[in-house]
Design a protein around this motif. Structure first.
Motif, PDB file in Angstrom:
ATOM      1  N   ALA A 193      50.653 -18.378 -19.730  1.00 56.45           N
ATOM      2  CA  ALA A 193      50.218 -17.797 -18.458  1.00 56.45           C
ATOM      3  C   ALA A 193      50.656 -16.352 -18.307  1.00 56.45           C
ATOM      4  CB  ALA A 193      50.745 -18.633 -17.299  1.00 56.45           C
ATOM      5  N   SER A 359      47.383  -5.077 -12.951  1.00 53.82           N
ATOM      6  CA  SER A 359      47.514  -6.450 -13.444  1.00 53.82           C
ATOM      7  C   SER A 359      47.227  -6.572 -14.929  1.00 53.82           C
ATOM      8  CB  SER A 359      46.566  -7.376 -12.671  1.00 53.82           C
ATOM      9  OG  SER A 359      46.867  -7.354 -11.296  1.00 53.82           O
ATOM     10  N   SER A 391      45.330 -12.538 -17.764  1.00 51.67           N
ATOM     11  CA  SER A 391      46.366 -13.397 -17.191  1.00 51.67           C
ATOM     12  C   SER A 391      47.182 -12.553 -16.222  1.00 51.67           C
ATOM     13  CB  SER A 391      47.263 -13.995 -18.283  1.00 51.67           C
ATOM     14  OG  SER A 391      47.921 -12.961 -18.994  1.00 51.67           O
ATOM     15  N   ILE A 392      47.724 -13.199 -15.206  1.00 52.43           N
ATOM     16  CA  ILE A 392      48.461 -12.448 -14.194  1.00 52.43           C
ATOM     17  C   ILE A 392      49.928 -12.889 -14.108  1.00 52.43           C
ATOM     18  CG2 ILE A 392      46.405 -12.010 -12.829  1.00 52.43           C
ATOM     19  CD1 ILE A 392      47.336 -14.233 -10.932  1.00 52.43           C
ATOM     20  N   GLY A 393      50.341 -13.752 -15.017  1.00 52.18           N
ATOM     21  CA  GLY A 393      51.743 -14.165 -15.012  1.00 52.18           C
ATOM     22  C   GLY A 393      52.684 -13.007 -15.243  1.00 52.18           C
ATOM     23  N   ASN A 394      52.211 -12.008 -15.992  1.00 53.29           N
ATOM     24  CA  ASN A 394      53.065 -10.845 -16.270  1.00 53.29           C
ATOM     25  C   ASN A 394      53.419 -10.084 -14.998  1.00 53.29           C
ATOM     26  OD1 ASN A 394      50.355 -10.253 -16.020  1.00 53.29           O
ATOM     27  ND2 ASN A 394      50.399  -8.554 -17.452  1.00 53.29           N
ATOM     28  N   LEU A 396      53.193 -11.225 -11.846  1.00 56.64           N
ATOM     29  CA  LEU A 396      53.965 -12.093 -10.956  1.00 56.64           C
ATOM     30  C   LEU A 396      55.431 -12.162 -11.409  1.00 56.64           C
ATOM     31  CD1 LEU A 396      51.499 -15.081 -10.360  1.00 56.64           C
ATOM     32  CD2 LEU A 396      51.891 -13.075  -8.920  1.00 56.64           C
ATOM     33  N   ASP A 397      55.623 -12.172 -12.695  1.00 57.90           N
ATOM     34  CA  ASP A 397      56.993 -12.190 -13.243  1.00 57.90           C
ATOM     35  C   ASP A 397      57.783 -10.969 -12.783  1.00 57.90           C
ATOM     36  OD1 ASP A 397      59.005 -11.334 -15.481  1.00 57.90           O
ATOM     37  OD2 ASP A 397      58.636 -13.447 -15.888  1.00 57.90           O
ATOM     38  N   ARG A 430      46.385 -19.596 -10.016  1.00 55.81           N
ATOM     39  CA  ARG A 430      45.467 -18.821 -10.852  1.00 55.81           C
ATOM     40  C   ARG A 430      46.135 -18.388 -12.150  1.00 55.81           C
ATOM     41  NH1 ARG A 430      41.593 -13.764  -9.002  1.00 55.81           N
ATOM     42  NH2 ARG A 430      40.916 -13.182 -11.097  1.00 55.81           N
ATOM     43  N   ALA A 431      47.429 -18.103 -12.093  1.00 54.56           N
ATOM     44  CA  ALA A 431      48.133 -17.694 -13.312  1.00 54.56           C
ATOM     45  C   ALA A 431      48.080 -18.789 -14.366  1.00 54.56           C
ATOM     46  CB  ALA A 431      49.584 -17.352 -12.972  1.00 54.56           C
ATOM     47  N   ARG A 435      45.442 -19.002 -18.184  1.00 52.34           N
ATOM     48  CA  ARG A 435      46.374 -18.795 -19.292  1.00 52.34           C
ATOM     49  C   ARG A 435      45.608 -18.557 -20.587  1.00 52.34           C
ATOM     50  NH1 ARG A 435      46.160 -24.192 -18.216  1.00 52.34           N
ATOM     51  NH2 ARG A 435      45.757 -25.607 -19.953  1.00 52.34           N
TER      52      ARG A 435
END
Length: 467
Positions: A193, A359, A391-394, A396-397, A430-431, A435
């Motif tokens: 993700a 993003s 991916s947007i986990g980066n 958000l992290d 969404r994250a 993935r």
């Protein structure tokens, strides 16, 4: 009568021996240097008293001849006063006076003979400054050598420690994966993700006992959503008003986002309550884009070049409810970023800086951007180009670990439609839905987990709330 002979290195030591052996009333018969030492002939006072005065025709009554070597001794060794008085013609052969108290005197040096008596050779000059300089240089060189050796030793120790931590972490993860396979599944999901390895491993380590991977993933999503800080509604920004500056690197979408916020302010309070300022005087046509948006909205756009212009403009616009500043974009590694932050902080008004985060950027790049634009503190951030991110986990992290207040998300070019309030649960869901396919293989996980020796020293991780 018994004459005793005493020898020592110096006259003082010889006299001390006489005093100890014969007492303070001893009579000194002679005092002379012999073969590098001092020789004293002395007689006990009782023996002298028993002697009768010599007859006039005896040798003892005749004056003793004065020898040359005693004259030389007078010139070169004046310390020996007793032998000189004995050599004078008017002095009798024996003396009944008390022996003087020994006085401190320099060490005896034998008088040179006529054959080797010469003027003393001059001693070589002793350069104290040169010697001190040589010693200082030697000490400095020794210190440098010791420091270099210590540095090398510490580097080796750190390398050994890192290697041991890596190996221990790999062993620990292998044991964990075999004992609780659902943790390995959740870890791969988080990495796919876009979340960082450190945050993913931290949450997996803190995970409570669960039944399966599905329950573990729900716990992870809950923790992530809890640690995302967002504004509850637009009243926190639009109703309160103030001066807001959108900052960030080049091409992150600051101008378009400024226009979207301006449109929302106009719809809420009307064009008279809003003012727009642009500092983008370097990019060709940079300020024209914002002027076009301002003309559509019926809002005047002011262009400033430096801090003085900004002060004047903010002073003139102090009666406006909301002032939005579109800043020039520059790389997070540009030294002008610090100047821009200082210009906004020292403008004479309470300027709240909103950082635009792309993003599509990597986790490492976004962390650099936040550190560069942090300054004295950011009022919040806006996620841009959400529609372009795989991916947007980066992002958000970074928002979670940097403790940023997420205001809006931008997912297109339409003004003002493509600007939305941040929804924590929607973003986390969404994250994981977007993935990367494939993700991280099972064989790569131990190696990735082994490179997290300093994970527990990360202050951002320590502040993550687990509920």
């Amino acid at each position: 009568m018994k004459v005793k002979k005493f020898t020592a290195a110096t006259s003082r030591d010889a006299l001390r021996k006489v005093r100890e052996a014969l007492g303070p009333d001893a009579v000194i018969l002679s005092n002379r240097p012999v073969d590098g030492v001092v020789e004293i002939l002395a007689l006990d006072n009782d023996d002298v008293a028993s002697l009768a005065s010599p007859s006039p025709d005896s040798e003892m009554a005749q004056p003793q001849p004065r020898l040359d070597h005693f004259a030389d001794a007078e010139e070169l060794a004046p310390a020996f006063a007793a032998p000189r008085r004995m050599a004078e013609p008017a002095t009798p052969a024996f003396s009944t006076r008390r022996m003087p108290e020994p006085q401190p005197e320099p060490a005896f040096e034998p008088a040179p003979t006529y054959a080797n008596r010469r003027a003393p050779a001059p001693e070589p000059a002793f350069d104290m400054a040169a010697m001190s300089s040589m010693m200082s240089a030697a000490i400095a060189q020794a210190k440098e050598s010791a420091a270099a050796e210590m540095h090398g030793m510490m580097s080796e120790i750190r390398a050994m420690r890192g290697l041991m931590e890596t190996q221990l972490a790999e062993l620990s993860w292998n044991a964990t994966a075999q004992r609780e396979p659902h943790k390995a599944t959740v870890l791969r999901e988080m990495l796919a993700a876009g979340f960082s390895v450190t945050l993913a491993r931290y949450l997996v380590d803190k995970m409570p006992a669960v039944k399966d991977a599905g329950e573990a993933l729900r716990w992870i999503k809950t923790v992530l959503a809890r640690n995302l800080t967002t504004i509850a509604n637009e009243d926190d920004l639009l109703s309160r008003g103030g001066v807001f500056a959108l900052v960030g690197p080049t091409g992150v979408g600051k101008t378009t986002t400024t226009a979207k916020l301006a449109a929302r302010c106009v719809m809420r309070h009307g064009p008279d309550k809003l003012a727009l300022i642009t500092t983008d005087a370097y990019r060709i046509g940079g300020h024209e884009q914002l002027r076009i948006y301002g003309k559509i909205l019926g809002v005047m756009v002011h262009s400033v070049k430096d801090e003085a212009d900004l002060r004047i403009a903010l002073k003139e616009l102090k009666n406006k409810h909301t002032v939005l500043i579109d800043t020039i974009g520059m790389s997070q590694r540009d030294q002008m970023v610090t100047e821009q932050v200082a210009m906004l902080s020292e403008s004479g008004a309470d300027v709240k800086r909103l950082l635009c985060l792309n993003s599509t950027s990597t986790n490492e790049t976004l962390n650099e951007v936040v550190r560069a634009y942090q300054g004295s503190g950011l009022a919040g951030c806006i996620m841009t180009k959400l529609d372009e991110a795989a991916s947007i986990g980066n992002v958000l992290d970074v928002v979670i670990r940097q403790k940023l207040n997420l205001h809006y998300i931008s997912n297109g070019q339409r003004v003002p439609e493509d600007l939305h309030l941040a929804d924590r649960a929607m973003l986390v869901d969404r994250a994981f839905r977007n993935r990367k396919e494939g993700g991280v293989s099972e064989a790569d996980l131990p190696l990735m987990m082994g490179n997290l020796g300093g994970m527990h020293n990360d202050r951002g991780l320590r502040e993550v709330s687990l509920g």
